[in-house]
Design an enzyme around this catalytic site. Structure first.
Site, PDB file in Angstrom:
ATOM      1  N   ARG A 158       0.833  -1.211   0.000  1.00 60.87           N
ATOM      2  CA  ARG A 158       0.000   0.000   0.000  1.00 60.87           C
ATOM      3  C   ARG A 158       0.868   1.262   0.000  1.00 60.87           C
ATOM      4  NH1 ARG A 158      -2.508  -3.307   3.958  1.00 60.87           N
ATOM      5  NH2 ARG A 158      -4.488  -4.121   3.236  1.00 60.87           N
ATOM      6  N   ARG A 162       9.460  -0.209   9.621  1.00 58.24           N
ATOM      7  CA  ARG A 162       9.641  -0.771  10.959  1.00 58.24           C
ATOM      8  C   ARG A 162      11.126  -0.835  11.285  1.00 58.24           C
ATOM      9  NH1 ARG A 162       5.380   0.374  12.231  1.00 58.24           N
ATOM     10  NH2 ARG A 162       3.698  -0.834  13.159  1.00 58.24           N
ATOM     11  N   GLU A 215      12.230   1.725  20.494  1.00 61.33           N
ATOM     12  CA  GLU A 215      11.612   3.059  20.525  1.00 61.33           C
ATOM     13  C   GLU A 215      11.136   3.373  21.940  1.00 61.33           C
ATOM     14  OE1 GLU A 215       8.598   3.241  17.474  1.00 61.33           O
ATOM     15  OE2 GLU A 215      10.040   2.800  15.900  1.00 61.33           O
ATOM     16  N   HIS A 233       8.556   8.287  14.970  1.00 61.24           N
ATOM     17  CA  HIS A 233       7.479   7.409  14.472  1.00 61.24           C
ATOM     18  C   HIS A 233       6.230   8.246  14.132  1.00 61.24           C
ATOM     19  CE1 HIS A 233       5.988   2.986  14.752  1.00 61.24           C
ATOM     20  NE2 HIS A 233       5.246   3.648  13.896  1.00 61.24           N
ATOM     21  N   LEU A 234       6.449   9.180  13.200  1.00 60.01           N
ATOM     22  CA  LEU A 234       5.382  10.139  12.871  1.00 60.01           C
ATOM     23  C   LEU A 234       4.626   9.802  11.594  1.00 60.01           C
ATOM     24  CD1 LEU A 234       6.918  13.692  13.561  1.00 60.01           C
ATOM     25  CD2 LEU A 234       5.358  12.360  14.972  1.00 60.01           C
TER      26      LEU A 234
HETATM   27  N1  LIG Z   1       5.996   4.873  10.178  1.00 61.36           N
HETATM   28  C1  LIG Z   1       4.719   4.661  10.398  1.00 61.36           C
HETATM   29  O1  LIG Z   1       4.099   5.361  11.193  1.00 61.36           O
HETATM   30  C2  LIG Z   1       3.985   3.574   9.653  1.00 61.36           C
HETATM   31  C3  LIG Z   1       2.629   3.744   9.333  1.00 61.36           C
HETATM   32  C4  LIG Z   1       1.971   2.726   8.628  1.00 61.36           C
HETATM   33  C5  LIG Z   1       2.662   1.565   8.282  1.00 61.36           C
HETATM   34  N2  LIG Z   1       3.965   1.433   8.645  1.00 61.36           N
HETATM   35  C6  LIG Z   1       4.739   0.245   8.246  1.00 61.36           C
HETATM   36  O2  LIG Z   1       5.028   0.349   6.839  1.00 61.36           O
HETATM   37  C7  LIG Z   1       5.241  -0.963   6.291  1.00 61.36           C
HETATM   38  C8  LIG Z   1       4.437  -1.141   4.994  1.00 61.36           C
HETATM   39  O3  LIG Z   1       3.055  -1.052   5.287  1.00 61.36           O
HETATM   40  P1  LIG Z   1       1.961  -1.314   4.126  1.00 61.36           P
HETATM   41  O4  LIG Z   1       0.654  -0.898   4.701  1.00 61.36           O
HETATM   42  O5  LIG Z   1       2.430  -0.750   2.838  1.00 61.36           O
HETATM   43  O6  LIG Z   1       2.020  -2.905   4.068  1.00 61.36           O
HETATM   44  P2  LIG Z   1       1.547  -3.856   2.865  1.00 61.36           P
HETATM   45  O7  LIG Z   1       1.253  -5.181   3.482  1.00 61.36           O
HETATM   46  O8  LIG Z   1       0.483  -3.210   2.065  1.00 61.36           O
HETATM   47  O9  LIG Z   1       2.870  -3.981   1.967  1.00 61.36           O
HETATM   48  C9  LIG Z   1       4.016  -4.710   2.328  1.00 61.36           C
HETATM   49  C10 LIG Z   1       4.708  -5.142   1.029  1.00 61.36           C
HETATM   50  O10 LIG Z   1       5.957  -5.751   1.363  1.00 61.36           O
HETATM   51  C11 LIG Z   1       6.156  -6.846   0.455  1.00 61.36           C
HETATM   52  N3  LIG Z   1       7.102  -7.796   1.039  1.00 61.36           N
HETATM   53  C12 LIG Z   1       6.883  -8.744   1.979  1.00 61.36           C
HETATM   54  N4  LIG Z   1       8.017  -9.419   2.224  1.00 61.36           N
HETATM   55  C13 LIG Z   1       8.975  -8.878   1.422  1.00 61.36           C
HETATM   56  C14 LIG Z   1      10.357  -9.136   1.232  1.00 61.36           C
HETATM   57  N5  LIG Z   1      10.977 -10.111   1.901  1.00 61.36           N
HETATM   58  N6  LIG Z   1      11.049  -8.372   0.349  1.00 61.36           N
HETATM   59  C15 LIG Z   1      10.428  -7.376  -0.359  1.00 61.36           C
HETATM   60  N7  LIG Z   1       9.104  -7.105  -0.228  1.00 61.36           N
HETATM   61  C16 LIG Z   1       8.393  -7.839   0.656  1.00 61.36           C
HETATM   62  C17 LIG Z   1       4.763  -7.451   0.285  1.00 61.36           C
HETATM   63  O11 LIG Z   1       4.667  -8.215  -0.905  1.00 61.36           O
HETATM   64  C18 LIG Z   1       3.905  -6.198   0.233  1.00 61.36           C
HETATM   65  O12 LIG Z   1       3.712  -5.776  -1.108  1.00 61.36           O
HETATM   66  C19 LIG Z   1       4.873  -1.931   7.410  1.00 61.36           C
HETATM   67  O13 LIG Z   1       6.053  -2.324   8.065  1.00 61.36           O
HETATM   68  C20 LIG Z   1       4.017  -1.085   8.348  1.00 61.36           C
HETATM   69  O14 LIG Z   1       4.016  -1.570   9.675  1.00 61.36           O
HETATM   70  C21 LIG Z   1       4.648   2.411   9.296  1.00 61.36           C
HETATM   71  O1  LIG Z   2       1.479   0.545  12.198  1.00 53.88           O
HETATM   72  C1  LIG Z   2       1.085   1.709  12.099  1.00 53.88           C
HETATM   73  O2  LIG Z   2      -0.090   1.990  11.774  1.00 53.88           O
HETATM   74  C2  LIG Z   2       2.048   2.811  12.267  1.00 53.88           C
HETATM   75  O3  LIG Z   2       3.292   2.352  12.713  1.00 53.88           O
HETATM   76  C3  LIG Z   2       1.528   3.962  13.091  1.00 53.88           C
HETATM   77  O4  LIG Z   2       1.609   3.764  14.493  1.00 53.88           O
HETATM   78  P1  LIG Z   2       0.933   4.861  15.477  1.00 53.88           P
HETATM   79  O5  LIG Z   2      -0.542   4.645  15.423  1.00 53.88           O
HETATM   80  O6  LIG Z   2       1.480   4.570  16.833  1.00 53.88           O
HETATM   81  O7  LIG Z   2       1.311   6.204  14.978  1.00 53.88           O
END
Ligand SMILES: NC(=O)c1ccc[n+]([C@@H]2O[C@H](COP(=O)([O-])OP(=O)(O)OC[C@H]3O[C@@H](n4cnc5c(N)ncnc54)[C@H](O)[C@@H]3O)[C@@H](O)[C@H]2O)c1
Ligand SMILES: O=C(O)[C@H](O)COP(=O)(O)O
Length: 524
Positions: free
Chosen positions: A148, A229, A258, A276-277
């Protein structure tokens, strides 16, 4: 009256469906502030700050549902919740755009040194030469994980006239083509990119994905970004490559621990950080809060919830009948996922014999969830597996066969990828258990459990001995071994089982051995 504990900072506006509901009482407090009444709550609503441990769950005797206003449920002990019969839900796409935008903000800040220049000017300096940046247009962005968030980053990078190289083993050719990105190997992304950003879940495969070895394959002067992550980039390795100047800079929103109080990375001028914003915008917080609030209302009204990540909805009697097939199917999905390392277009399941009289849809979803588990960030189970498969462009079919075979029942699955396909057949026999009886047309018979190796080889004298010697030389004990072939001197397979997981290096060594076609490690 249902009582809901909102334990983290969650959008007030998003909570409106709960606050305005007369049969729900909302209490906004940290867990530590309501220790003595934890047993009274029916629902718990959190973000990533509250750690939902087995111990906390054991104190929440009335708890029926935990809602995560966000994606990652790594702060929730989902296994313990499931055991306690607590449904866990999340909001998988409410913060996608905000996280993608934050990643982009980090990228532009990183290459134009904006945080450093900001501090400099506020310290009353006017130093224009120290902050000469890099233009994004024409540069190559490497995206690891095109789910996504990765997809939204790719669209934005294209608008900035960047070329985009992507590594995602589960990405279909058509999706890459539609987005105008180049889908390639991890090594290509590492060696060709000017900036690398990671967007995978944290799994055992992605832990330390940007390791010492992989960072060594990157261009000198590369920039790296992690807004996914902590732990996907090996923090120690990053320190080394920042110190020796190979990595020009890093932008980090997430950390292995964290808050990162004792982290060497914070000492580097060329590392920019945020706490983590990614999901911290009004819009994302409103989205995720209102998504889970509506789901909680549905849940208490007895309507089905769509974003449950753990509990199936079957009666105990039905579940007991299908349980052996359900477990077999899940293992078959895990085997397929580990043997078929490419984007998959179709998963076709055929049931034959007695099993066709049972609730096979549920068994199929168990298979699909095993297959998808290591490929997506959010937890996959029977409730959401079909939906996730659809989102990833995987067609999923189920059929019954009347053909008679030597087994009283069987499940056969064919997975079709862009280049290859893989077939597996499993059976369940009461008092004997579950067995895998066919792999890719080879007859075989093994128990799907523990640590296995699937080896494809040429049927020649000495191959089995060489594999045994190679493993023996490195003190790896083979617990069981099965071989199968179609004809003398033709293609053949071996299935070996071990008492402990095998090292990746062992797999690589075996792969190079004479007459070995391919080697796959399978952990069940
Ligand atoms: N910083 C934040 O606040 C924040 C917010 C939302 C999500 N996230 C993190 O962002 C990341 C992505 O979230 P998303 O919603 O796009 O997830 P998602 O499940 O939509 O996408 C993950 C993608 O990674 C791919 N993948 C899985 N294993 C793999 C590998 N070994 N090598 C390469 N690609 C691989 C999958 O095929 C998939 O397309 C997650 O770790 C999520 O926890 C962080
Ligand atoms: O997994 C998530 O949705 C993000 O890491 C966001 O985490 P938060 O809700 O603590 O900002």
């Amino acid at each position: 009256m249902f009582q809901i504990l909102v334990a983290d900072s969650i959008s007030e506006e998003g909570l409106a469906p709960l606050i305005s509901n007369e049969s729900i009482r909302v209490i906004q407090n940290k867990v530590s502030e309501v220790e003595d009444i934890l047993h009274e709550f029916d629902a718990l609503l959190v973000r990533s700050a509250t750690i939902v441990t087995e111990e906390l769950l054991s104190k929440m005797k009335n708890l029926q549902i935990i809602a995560r206003a966000g994606v990652g449920v790594d702060n929730i002990d989902v296994t313990a919740a499931t055991k306690q019969g607590v449904v866990v839900i999340n909001a998988p796409d409410g913060n996608t755009l905000s996280t993608a935008e934050h990643t982009f903000a980090m990228m532009t800040s990183l290459v134009r040194h904006i945080p450093q220049a900001n501090i400099s000017v506020k310290s009353r300096n006017w130093n224009r030469t120290s902050f000469v940046g890099t233009e994004l247009a024409g540069k190559c962005l490497g995206i690891i994980g095109l789910g996504r968030i990765g997809t939204e980053i790719a669209k934005r990078a294209k608008a900035f006239s960047m070329t985009v190289q992507v590594y995602d083993p589960f990405l279909t050719h058509s999706k890459a083509e539609d987005l105008g990105v180049i889908s390639t190997s991890l090594d290509d992304v590492l060696s060709l990119s000017d900036i690398i950003t990671v967007h995978t879940p944290l799994t055992k495969e992605t832990k330390d994905l940007l390791s010492y070895d992989n960072l060594a394959k990157t261009k000198k002067g590369v920039y790296v970004i992690n807004c996914a992550r902590g732990g996907i980039i090996d923090e120690q390795a990053l320190v080394t490559y920042l110190e020796n100047g190979h990595v020009a800079g890093a932008a980090l929103d997430v950390f292995e621990v964290e808050p990162p109080l004792d982290n060497r990375l914070l000492e580097f001028e060329q590392v920019i950080v945020t706490p983590h914003l990614g999901a911290s915008t009004k819009e994302a917080q409103l989205n995720v809060a209102s998504q889970v609030a509506k789901e909680i209302v549905h849940f208490f009204e007895g309507k089905p919830v769509t974003s449950s990540i753990n509990l199936p909805t079957l009666s105990r009697e039905v579940f007991e009948k299908i349980q052996p097939y359900y477990e077999l199917a899940n293992k078959m999905g895990l085997i397929l996922s580990q043997c078929m390392k490419e984007a998959v277009k179709e998963v076709n399941i055929t049931y034959a014999g007695l099993v066709t009289e049972l609730e096979t849809t549920f068994i199929s979803k168990s298979l699909l969830s095993g297959f998808l588990k290591s490929r997506v960030a959010s937890t996959v189970n029977e409730v959401n597996a079909a939906l996730i498969a659809k989102e990833r462009g995987i067609t999923f079919g189920e059929s019954y066969s009347s053909s008679t075979s030597s087994f009283s029942n069987s499940i056969t699955v064919k997975v079709i990828g862009e280049k290859n396909s893989f077939t597996i057949q499993g059976i369940y026999v009461a008092d004997y258990g579950t067995r895998i009886v066919m792999l890719n047309g080879f007859k075989i018979d093994f128990n799907p459990s523990g640590h296995l190796l699937y080896i494809q080889h040429t049927d020649r004298p000495g191959v089995i001995g060489r594999v045994g010697k190679l493993l023996g030389d490195i003190e790896v004990n083979i617990a069981t071994m099965q071989v199968g072939r179609k004809e003398i001197g033709g293609e053949a397979i071996m299935i070996l089982s071990f008492d402990a997981p095998l090292q990746d290096d062992t797999v690589k060594t075996l792969q190079k051995s004479q007459d070995i076609v391919s080697v796959r490690k399978i952990d069940l």
